[in-house]
Scaffold this motif. Structure first.
Motif, PDB file in Angstrom:
ATOM      1  N   ILE A   1      -1.225   5.034   4.889  1.00 37.86           N
ATOM      2  CA  ILE A   1      -1.886   3.764   4.306  1.00 37.86           C
ATOM      3  C   ILE A   1      -3.319   3.759   4.496  1.00 37.86           C
ATOM      4  N   TYR A   2      -4.164   3.297   3.320  1.00 36.88           N
ATOM      5  CA  TYR A   2      -5.449   2.848   3.452  1.00 36.88           C
ATOM      6  C   TYR A   2      -5.716   1.551   2.410  1.00 36.88           C
ATOM      7  N   GLY A   3      -7.062   1.354   2.843  1.00 36.78           N
ATOM      8  CA  GLY A   3      -7.486  -0.003   1.643  1.00 36.78           C
ATOM      9  C   GLY A   3      -8.007  -1.111   2.784  1.00 36.78           C
ATOM     10  N   THR A   4      -7.827  -2.298   2.149  1.00 38.17           N
ATOM     11  CA  THR A   4      -8.132  -3.432   2.946  1.00 38.17           C
ATOM     12  C   THR A   4      -6.900  -4.686   2.759  1.00 38.17           C
ATOM     13  N   VAL A   5      -7.291  -5.408   4.199  1.00 43.38           N
ATOM     14  CA  VAL A   5      -6.617  -6.734   3.840  1.00 43.38           C
ATOM     15  C   VAL A   5      -7.748  -7.524   4.895  1.00 43.38           C
ATOM     16  N   LEU A   6      -8.078  -8.610   3.908  1.00 38.76           N
ATOM     17  CA  LEU A   6      -8.946  -9.646   4.147  1.00 38.76           C
ATOM     18  C   LEU A   6      -8.710 -10.906   4.322  1.00 38.76           C
TER      19      LEU A   6
ATOM     20  N   VAL B   1      -5.074  -8.723  -0.179  1.00 43.18           N
ATOM     21  CA  VAL B   1      -4.185  -7.407   0.198  1.00 43.18           C
ATOM     22  C   VAL B   1      -4.355  -6.446  -0.758  1.00 43.18           C
ATOM     23  N   HIS B   2      -5.151  -5.175  -0.239  1.00 39.91           N
ATOM     24  CA  HIS B   2      -5.327  -4.002  -1.104  1.00 39.91           C
ATOM     25  C   HIS B   2      -5.138  -2.800  -0.521  1.00 39.91           C
ATOM     26  N   LEU B   3      -3.802  -2.330  -0.649  1.00 40.64           N
ATOM     27  CA  LEU B   3      -3.223  -1.132   0.329  1.00 40.64           C
ATOM     28  C   LEU B   3      -2.801   0.013  -0.672  1.00 40.64           C
ATOM     29  N   LYS B   4      -3.248   1.183  -0.389  1.00 41.37           N
ATOM     30  CA  LYS B   4      -2.552   2.280  -1.284  1.00 41.37           C
ATOM     31  C   LYS B   4      -1.974   3.381  -0.323  1.00 41.37           C
ATOM     32  N   ILE B   5      -1.236   4.218  -0.977  1.00 36.92           N
ATOM     33  CA  ILE B   5      -0.655   5.298  -0.109  1.00 36.92           C
ATOM     34  C   ILE B   5      -1.414   6.737  -0.566  1.00 36.92           C
ATOM     35  N   LYS B   6      -1.789   7.293   0.453  1.00 33.56           N
ATOM     36  CA  LYS B   6      -2.350   8.507  -0.007  1.00 33.56           C
ATOM     37  C   LYS B   6      -1.685   9.538  -0.253  1.00 33.56           C
ATOM     38  N   SER B   7      -1.882  10.387  -1.239  1.00 36.24           N
ATOM     39  CA  SER B   7      -1.103  11.449  -1.631  1.00 36.24           C
ATOM     40  C   SER B   7      -1.387  12.661  -0.951  1.00 36.24           C
ATOM     41  N   ASP B   8      -0.544  13.288  -0.564  1.00 39.18           N
ATOM     42  CA  ASP B   8      -0.847  14.849   0.115  1.00 39.18           C
ATOM     43  C   ASP B   8      -1.085  15.818  -0.908  1.00 39.18           C
ATOM     44  N   ASP B   9      -0.683  15.536  -2.359  1.00 32.88           N
ATOM     45  CA  ASP B   9      -0.824  16.673  -3.338  1.00 32.88           C
ATOM     46  C   ASP B   9      -1.698  15.990  -4.262  1.00 32.88           C
ATOM     47  N   ASP B  10      -1.597  16.667  -5.429  1.00 34.45           N
ATOM     48  CA  ASP B  10      -2.586  16.239  -6.692  1.00 34.45           C
ATOM     49  C   ASP B  10      -2.196  15.057  -7.147  1.00 34.45           C
ATOM     50  N   ALA B  11      -1.102  14.327  -6.912  1.00 32.96           N
ATOM     51  CA  ALA B  11      -0.989  13.118  -7.557  1.00 32.96           C
ATOM     52  C   ALA B  11      -1.685  12.042  -7.122  1.00 32.96           C
ATOM     53  N   VAL B  12      -1.613  11.078  -8.129  1.00 28.28           N
ATOM     54  CA  VAL B  12      -2.462   9.994  -8.184  1.00 28.28           C
ATOM     55  C   VAL B  12      -1.965   9.064  -6.947  1.00 28.28           C
ATOM     56  N   ASP B  13      -2.832   8.479  -6.011  1.00 31.36           N
ATOM     57  CA  ASP B  13      -2.604   7.455  -5.134  1.00 31.36           C
ATOM     58  C   ASP B  13      -1.784   6.172  -5.572  1.00 31.36           C
ATOM     59  N   GLN B  14      -0.748   5.693  -5.086  1.00 34.56           N
ATOM     60  CA  GLN B  14       0.007   4.777  -5.711  1.00 34.56           C
ATOM     61  C   GLN B  14      -0.451   3.325  -4.915  1.00 34.56           C
ATOM     62  N   ASP B  15      -0.541   2.459  -5.564  1.00 31.57           N
ATOM     63  CA  ASP B  15      -0.589   1.032  -4.843  1.00 31.57           C
ATOM     64  C   ASP B  15       0.500   0.858  -4.154  1.00 31.57           C
TER      65      ASP B  15
ATOM     66  N   PRO C   1       6.525 -13.491   3.343  1.00 36.44           N
ATOM     67  CA  PRO C   1       6.123 -12.254   3.182  1.00 36.44           C
ATOM     68  C   PRO C   1       5.504 -11.882   1.868  1.00 36.44           C
ATOM     69  N   ILE C   2       4.819 -10.800   1.720  1.00 38.49           N
ATOM     70  CA  ILE C   2       3.930 -10.494   0.518  1.00 38.49           C
ATOM     71  C   ILE C   2       4.883  -9.330  -0.331  1.00 38.49           C
ATOM     72  N   ARG C   3       5.460  -9.788  -1.338  1.00 36.75           N
ATOM     73  CA  ARG C   3       6.161  -8.696  -1.952  1.00 36.75           C
ATOM     74  C   ARG C   3       5.501  -8.361  -3.269  1.00 36.75           C
ATOM     75  N   SER C   4       5.198  -7.076  -3.391  1.00 40.57           N
ATOM     76  CA  SER C   4       4.364  -6.503  -4.382  1.00 40.57           C
ATOM     77  C   SER C   4       4.403  -4.891  -4.385  1.00 40.57           C
ATOM     78  N   CYS C   5       4.208  -4.178  -5.514  1.00 37.40           N
ATOM     79  CA  CYS C   5       4.252  -2.998  -5.538  1.00 37.40           C
ATOM     80  C   CYS C   5       5.151  -2.081  -4.886  1.00 37.40           C
ATOM     81  N   LEU C   6       5.013  -1.574  -3.930  1.00 35.46           N
ATOM     82  CA  LEU C   6       6.098  -0.529  -3.388  1.00 35.46           C
ATOM     83  C   LEU C   6       6.404  -1.236  -1.925  1.00 35.46           C
ATOM     84  N   SER C   7       5.994  -2.312  -1.696  1.00 32.74           N
ATOM     85  CA  SER C   7       6.231  -3.031  -0.206  1.00 32.74           C
ATOM     86  C   SER C   7       6.674  -4.392  -0.117  1.00 32.74           C
ATOM     87  N   THR C   8       6.865  -4.839   1.057  1.00 31.18           N
ATOM     88  CA  THR C   8       7.096  -5.977   1.600  1.00 31.18           C
ATOM     89  C   THR C   8       6.072  -6.370   2.723  1.00 31.18           C
TER      90      THR C   8
END
Length: 302
Positions: A84-89, A138-152, A162-169
């Motif tokens: 996981i990378y990105g920001t929570v502020l 909240v702006h968090l992404k999943i880093k892909s280990d291959d050539d795929a595009v990183d997902q929100d 809790p915050i329910r969005s994209c691929l997580s809670t």
């Protein structure tokens, strides 16, 4: 977008332009959330942002505050492990500027192995100033280990947790702190500082009226800098805690499972800086606290 006539009739031309610019900016970060089925802003826009820099950081003193205890991923739609990378502020009501709680680049993601892992917080760098509400982004992404595009992974400006969005809670745990003072901490290794190159242990803090523990340093946590700095300084991951005026700050230091020490520090109106030493196994620690008193006159308006 046309502005309603009844809200614009009494405005000057300059005020109309500013209002229109605000309306134009908002769609830039308004997105559809498939998890909730709603289209909502993903960034702060509760006040006019026509000329507001959403990425600018700012320091200000406070009257009431909150302590952000932890940020955890309660559910991951893609399982584990994940990088996981990105920001929570946070944005408080004194100036609405960025106060980062979590901030990692793609080159420095945090590995979450299971739902038990919390994000390693590095903020806030100052106490948050709160009167009746506070805003998170909240702006968090999943880093892909291959050539795929990183997902929100998680994205938005939550109206509730809790915050329910994209691929997580995601769950943000925080505690209100009325009539607060800011405690800024520094920890040094004294005896042995020349011998030791790192500190293997854990430092946590809480207030005497609230036992929700804030992790200031954990040598086992992902991304923690264990190397000692100048003069034997421990590189605290977090160094600021908001403390109610009538309560004490409890600091717990641990070195290995069998060795721990608790220390209670209290704000003294006659003394802004407090220092004390304690023994912790083979370490001798010096704890320094700088207290910043409440300043009711320095509230900043947008």
């Amino acid at each position: 977008m046309e502005l309603p006539l009844k809200t614009t009739r009494s405005l000057t031309w300059d005020q109309l332009v500013v209002k229109a610019l605000h309306v134009i900016r908002c769609p830039e970060f308004t997105e559809y959330n498939p998890k909730t089925g709603l289209t909502l802003p993903t960034r702060f826009c509760q006040h006019n942002i026509a000329f507001f820099d959403l990425d600018k950081e700012y320091f200000w003193r406070f009257e009431h505050s909150v302590n952000v205890i932890s940020i955890k991923v309660a559910e991951s739609d893609v399982g584990y492990p994940i990088k996981i990378y990105g920001t929570v502020l946070a944005r408080d009501q004194y100036d609405y500027r960025c106060v980062y709680l979590f901030n990692r680049s793609r080159d420095n993601p945090q590995l979450l192995k299971s739902k038990k892992d919390a994000l390693t917080l590095t903020g806030p760098f100052r106490a948050l100033a709160v009167t009746d509400s506070m805003f998170f982004e909240v702006h968090l992404k999943i880093k892909s280990d291959d050539d795929a595009v990183d997902q929100d992974f998680s994205k938005g400006q939550p109206m509730a947790v809790p915050i329910r969005s994209c691929l997580s809670t995601v769950v943000i745990v925080y505690s209100p702190v009325p009539l607060a003072v800011q405690a800024s901490l520094q920890v040094k290794i004294l005896n042995g500082a020349a011998r030791a190159s790192c500190f293997n242990g854990k430092l946590t803090a809480w207030t005497t009226g609230n036992r929700n523990k804030i992790t200031l340093y954990d040598s086992r946590a992902a991304g923690t800098q264990t190397q000692l700095g100048d003069g034997g300084c421990v590189a605290l991951t977090r160094r600021v805690v908001a403390v109610p005026l009538d309560e004490g700050l409890v600091l717990k230091a641990c070195h290995k499972a069998q060795c721990s020490h608790e220390l209670v520090l209290r704000h003294d109106a006659e003394r802004d800086v407090e220092e004390c030493n304690l023994k912790l196994g083979s370490y001798e620690l010096q704890v320094k606290v700088v207290w910043t008193a409440v300043d009711r006159q320095r509230r900043r308006k947008m």
